[in-house]
Scaffold this motif. Structure first.
Motif, PDB file in Angstrom:
ATOM      1  N   UNK A 633       0.862  -1.185   0.000  1.00  0.00           N
ATOM      2  CA  UNK A 633       0.000   0.000   0.000  1.00  0.00           C
ATOM      3  C   UNK A 633       0.896   1.232   0.000  1.00  0.00           C
ATOM      4  N   UNK A 634       0.805   2.024  -1.084  1.00  0.00           N
ATOM      5  CA  UNK A 634       1.586   3.255  -1.189  1.00  0.00           C
ATOM      6  C   UNK A 634       0.781   4.375  -0.539  1.00  0.00           C
ATOM      7  N   UNK A 635       1.092   4.682   0.742  1.00  0.00           N
ATOM      8  CA  UNK A 635       0.386   5.724   1.487  1.00  0.00           C
ATOM      9  C   UNK A 635       1.119   7.054   1.464  1.00  0.00           C
ATOM     10  N   UNK A 640       4.692   9.956  -4.225  1.00  0.00           N
ATOM     11  CA  UNK A 640       4.627   8.488  -4.395  1.00  0.00           C
ATOM     12  C   UNK A 640       5.670   8.016  -5.404  1.00  0.00           C
ATOM     13  N   UNK A 641       6.247   6.831  -5.138  1.00  0.00           N
ATOM     14  CA  UNK A 641       7.267   6.259  -6.014  1.00  0.00           C
ATOM     15  C   UNK A 641       7.076   4.787  -6.285  1.00  0.00           C
ATOM     16  N   UNK A 680      -1.795   1.762  -5.528  1.00  0.00           N
ATOM     17  CA  UNK A 680      -0.962   2.954  -5.687  1.00  0.00           C
ATOM     18  C   UNK A 680      -1.501   4.119  -4.860  1.00  0.00           C
ATOM     19  N   UNK A 681      -0.720   5.173  -4.804  1.00  0.00           N
ATOM     20  CA  UNK A 681      -1.117   6.332  -4.017  1.00  0.00           C
ATOM     21  C   UNK A 681      -2.214   7.126  -4.676  1.00  0.00           C
ATOM     22  N   UNK A 682      -2.276   7.077  -5.999  1.00  0.00           N
ATOM     23  CA  UNK A 682      -3.307   7.835  -6.681  1.00  0.00           C
ATOM     24  C   UNK A 682      -2.875   9.263  -6.963  1.00  0.00           C
ATOM     25  N   UNK A 713       2.881  -0.933   4.285  1.00  0.00           N
ATOM     26  CA  UNK A 713       2.459   0.441   4.033  1.00  0.00           C
ATOM     27  C   UNK A 713       3.709   1.306   3.891  1.00  0.00           C
ATOM     28  N   UNK A 714       3.844   1.920   2.702  1.00  0.00           N
ATOM     29  CA  UNK A 714       4.924   2.874   2.458  1.00  0.00           C
ATOM     30  C   UNK A 714       4.405   4.274   2.753  1.00  0.00           C
TER      31      UNK A 714
END
Length: 796
Positions: A633-635, A640-641, A680-682, A713-714
């Motif tokens: 989960x890209x938080x 975001x990467x 993705x983070x969106x 979670x990133x």
């Protein structure tokens, strides 16, 4: 309720109970311990030197090179010295007693010897002695002295007054030179020449002895030897001249004193003769003895009479006091004592009968009459005794006065006789003193004449000068040794100085001591690990692995960097050191909790560009390869990467779901390589902190916890923004990524404190982007064997 209306942080329970996180993991207490580093071992100091080896080598090389360069450019100087023994007394002396003054009795202690040597050293360093040498040797016109050189030899003449004892060994002579009497230099000497001469000269005491070394250091070995010999000879000549001058002065003084003492004796004898003629019949000495004896006797009698008179007068004063009791003083008299006892007896009888018979009884009256008679007799006896005391007191006073008059008469007679005796004795003493002084001076004159003829010196040459064959300055072995030592000190100082001012974390033990958290994994630098693996494969004759020379970001290219497939080392390079380090990270996470591993794992860092995104992706990949259902989960809704590293579309993602635009399932993507799910983070949003702290975020994590074994979670870094702190309260565990040799210790501690104060469950620390010597990375080489060649398809 909209996401913007939700509280950013959950309100505390009014009952005081601590809220339980979604995973059932209670947060640890706030860590508030000061960092106390463990004592360093020798290997750590050696590692500091190895770390800064190029800096240390540069400092050492520059220092040693400058030392060699300075040594080679330093002019060569040659030293020659003469050793002298300076005794306080001449080694050859005559035992002549009765001298007027003996110098050896002045200060026989060690302090006196030290003072004598210091005085002689100062004399050897005097400018007058230097001027004497320059003038006597014609150095003002000598080319060898004015322009000395190491090859200039045989330019100074040693003929003439130079003693054979002082001729330097190995010195060549020239036919020409200054005249013996120094006529060439009878004019004034230029002070600059004296200054040059004094720069060449050095005089030193040899500790513990009576020896002094006279050393000359010049660019010419011949000049050094010649000046040492010439300076020594000039010192000897100056001492000899001073001794002769002292002898002449002593002889003149003794002759003058002898004449004066003879005249004094004649005058004293004439005065004594005149006094004897004026007083021919006075036996002065005997008369003085008699008068003195009589004065002593009278003084003794006067002292006794004065004592007796004082005793009688004190007794009389005591008896005649108005309220004095004279009776008590005379009770030792038999008559008074008898009357006193009779009176006491009558008083006792009268007192005993008075109560029984009454005061008018005839017997009482008779006793009263007898008592009065006895009291009258007792008073008469006491008065008679007092009168006797007064008579004796008056007689004592008269006797004392008579003795005083006698003593005064004797004193006057004694004074008169003493004056005569003093005059006679003074005249007689003058005669005797005159004779004694004349005899002493006559004897001293004879002894001085003998000593002056002896001419023994207290200076002796122990070692004459020698022409040096080797330069004394510069001292090549000493200078090179000092250069090596200075280079080592500077090199070590530079290495440890850089280490001291480097505030980043530098070891696994330092991280654990600073944060009081375990180190879950140590991730090496990708480029260093790939080069080391390539060297190991090449040494075993194996082909190099793909991407061995690819980019080495370790997540350090910036949060907005492009990244690439080379960062997915667990997937692309499964046999590499880095992949093995991430598998160690996975193992630490799986066994971090005894009951069950945490499901929602938040990965964050202190600041940007520390490798948290790369660490999140590789941890998720390693967990997925172990057969677990993993969601990444890209938080990080700000930069975001993850989608760039995985190569997926991020047009719709977590921010869209939290804003209520789409459902959670519509943004979930399933990947084949790596085999995991990804959200993705969106698109970027204007209020990322409010979104990640909303109820929708909590609900999303609760839903994902039930669908997957692990949710990685990133998040953004802890210090720049508050997103990671907010999300840490919803996660089961928090992993803090620290960039080794880069992140300052204070920032790491500050980030840890922020997470701990928010109630986050800190699982441990991952140290990223370190060299291969950190931790246990070097064990990987020991286990890499030829039969473990990685398959080509695994590296493709």
């Amino acid at each position: 309720m909209a996401a913007a209306d939700r509280p950013l942080f959950p309100l505390p329970d009014p009952t005081g109970a601590q809220p339980t996180p979604p995973g059932g993991y209670l947060p640890p207490p706030i860590i508030d311990a000061e960092f106390s580093g463990a004592p360093r071992h020798l290997r750590e100091y050696l590692w500091v030197l190895h770390k800064y080896r190029w800096l240390a080598a540069t400092c050492f090389g520059l220092t040693f090179g400058l030392t060699v360069f300075a040594t080679l450019l330093t002019p060569r100087l040659y030293s020659a010295s003469t050793r002298l023994e300076l005794a306080r007394q001449s080694p050859i002396q005559l035992r002549l007693e009765g001298n007027v003054l003996r110098l050896d009795n002045g200060d026989p202690s060690a302090n006196g010897a030290a003072t004598f040597l210091s005085t002689q050293v100062a004399a050897l360093q005097s400018r007058d002695l230097a001027e004497r040498v320059i003038r006597s040797r014609g150095l003002a016109d000598s080319e060898a002295f004015l322009d000395p050189g190491s090859r200039r030899r045989g330019l100074l003449s040693l003929s003439g007054t130079m003693l054979r004892l002082l001729r330097p060994r190995g010195l060549e002579t020239a036919p020409a030179g200054p005249s013996e009497d120094g006529s060439a230099g009878r004019g004034s000497v230029d002070p600059a020449l004296i200054d040059r001469y004094m720069r060449y000269l050095s005089v030193q005491e040899i500790r513990g002895t009576d020896l002094v070394a006279v050393r000359f250091t010049t660019p010419s070995p011949s000049l050094s030897a010649f000046l040492a010999a010439a300076h020594t000879q000039a010192y000897l000549e100056a001492n000899e001249e001073a001794r002769r001058a002292d002898d002449v002065t002593a002889k003149e003084f003794l002759g003058r004193q002898l004449r004066e003492s003879r005249d004094q004796v004649d005058r004293a004898e004439a005065a004594l003769s005149r006094f004897a003629a004026e007083h021919p019949n006075v036996a002065i000495n005997e008369e003085q003895k008699t008068v003195a004896q009589r004065i002593a006797d009278v003084s003794s009698l006067l002292s006794k009479a004065e004592g007796a008179r004082l005793a009688l007068h004190s007794r009389y004063e005591f008896l005649t006091r108005p309220h004095g009791d004279a009776l008590a003083y005379f009770l030792d008299r038999p008559g008074i004592q008898k009357l006193h006892l009779a009176l006491l007896d009558l008083r006792a009888q009268r007192a005993g009968l008075g109560q029984r018979l009454g005061p008018k009884h005839p017997q009482i009256l008779e006793l009263g009459r007898q008592q009065a008679e006895i009291e009258q007799q007792l008073g008469a006896e006491v008065a008679q005794e007092v009168a006797a005391v007064r008579s004796r007191d008056e007689a004592a006073q008269l006797r004392e006065e008579e003795l005083r008059r006698k003593l005064a008469h004797l004193g006057a007679t004694a004074v008169e006789l003493r004056d005569l005796g003093a005059r006679y004795q003074l005249l007689k003493n003058d005669v005797e003193t005159g004779h004694a002084l004349h005899a002493s001076l006559l004897k001293q004159q004879m002894e001085t004449a003998v000593n002056s003829e002896l001419a023994a010196s207290n200076v002796r040459v122990i070692e004459r000068a020698e022409v040096p064959l080797h330069a004394s300055r510069p001292n090549m072995p000493l200078d090179l040794t000092l250069g090596v030592l200075a280079g080592l000190v500077l090199a070590v100082g530079a290495a440890f100085g850089c280490e001291y001012f480097d505030q980043s974390v530098k070891s696994r033990h330092e991280v654990e001591g600073l944060l009081r958290l375990p180190t879950l994994a140590v991730i090496p630098n990708f480029a260093l690990a790939r080069r080391a693996t390539a060297r190991a494969l090449h040494a075993r004759g194996l082909p190099a692995m793909p991407d061995a020379n690819g980019p080495a970001t370790n997540g350090s290219s910036g949060e907005d960097g492009a990244g690439g497939p080379s960062d997915l080392v667990v997937l692309r390079e499964p046999w590499s050191r880095v992949a093995e380090a991430f598998r160690s990270f996975r193992t630490a996470v799986l066994f971090s909790v005894p009951e069950a591993p945490p499901k929602v794992i938040l990965v964050t860092s202190t600041r940007a560009a520390e490798g948290k995104t790369v660490g999140s992706i590789n941890l998720a990949t390693a967990l997925a390869q172990a057969g677990s259902r993993v969601l990444l989960l890209d938080a990080d809704l700000r930069h975001p990467r993850c989608h760039r590293l995985l190569g997926v579309d991020a047009a719709c993602g977590l921010s869209s779901c939290l804003a209520g635009e789409v459902e959670l399932g519509s943004v979930l993507q399933t990947l084949d390589a790596p085999p995991l799910s990804f959200i993705p983070a969106g698109p970027l949003t204007v209020a990322p902190a409010e979104l990640v702290g909303s109820v929708r975020m909590r609900q999303a994590l609760a839903e994902l916890r039930g669908q997957y074994d692990f949710v990685i979670v990133d998040t953004p870094p802890v210090l720049p923004v508050t997103d990671a702190v907010v999300l840490a309260t919803m996660a089961d565990a928090v992993v803090l990524v620290v960039k080794g040799h880069a992140t300052p210790r204070e920032l790491v501690r500050h980030a840890r404190d922020r997470l701990a104060m928010a109630g986050a469950r800190l699982l441990g620390v991952v140290v990223n982007n370190v060299d291969l010597a950190w931790g246990d990375l070097y064990f990987y080489d020991d286990y890499y064997r030829e039969d473990q060649r990685p398959p080509t398809e695994a590296r493709a």
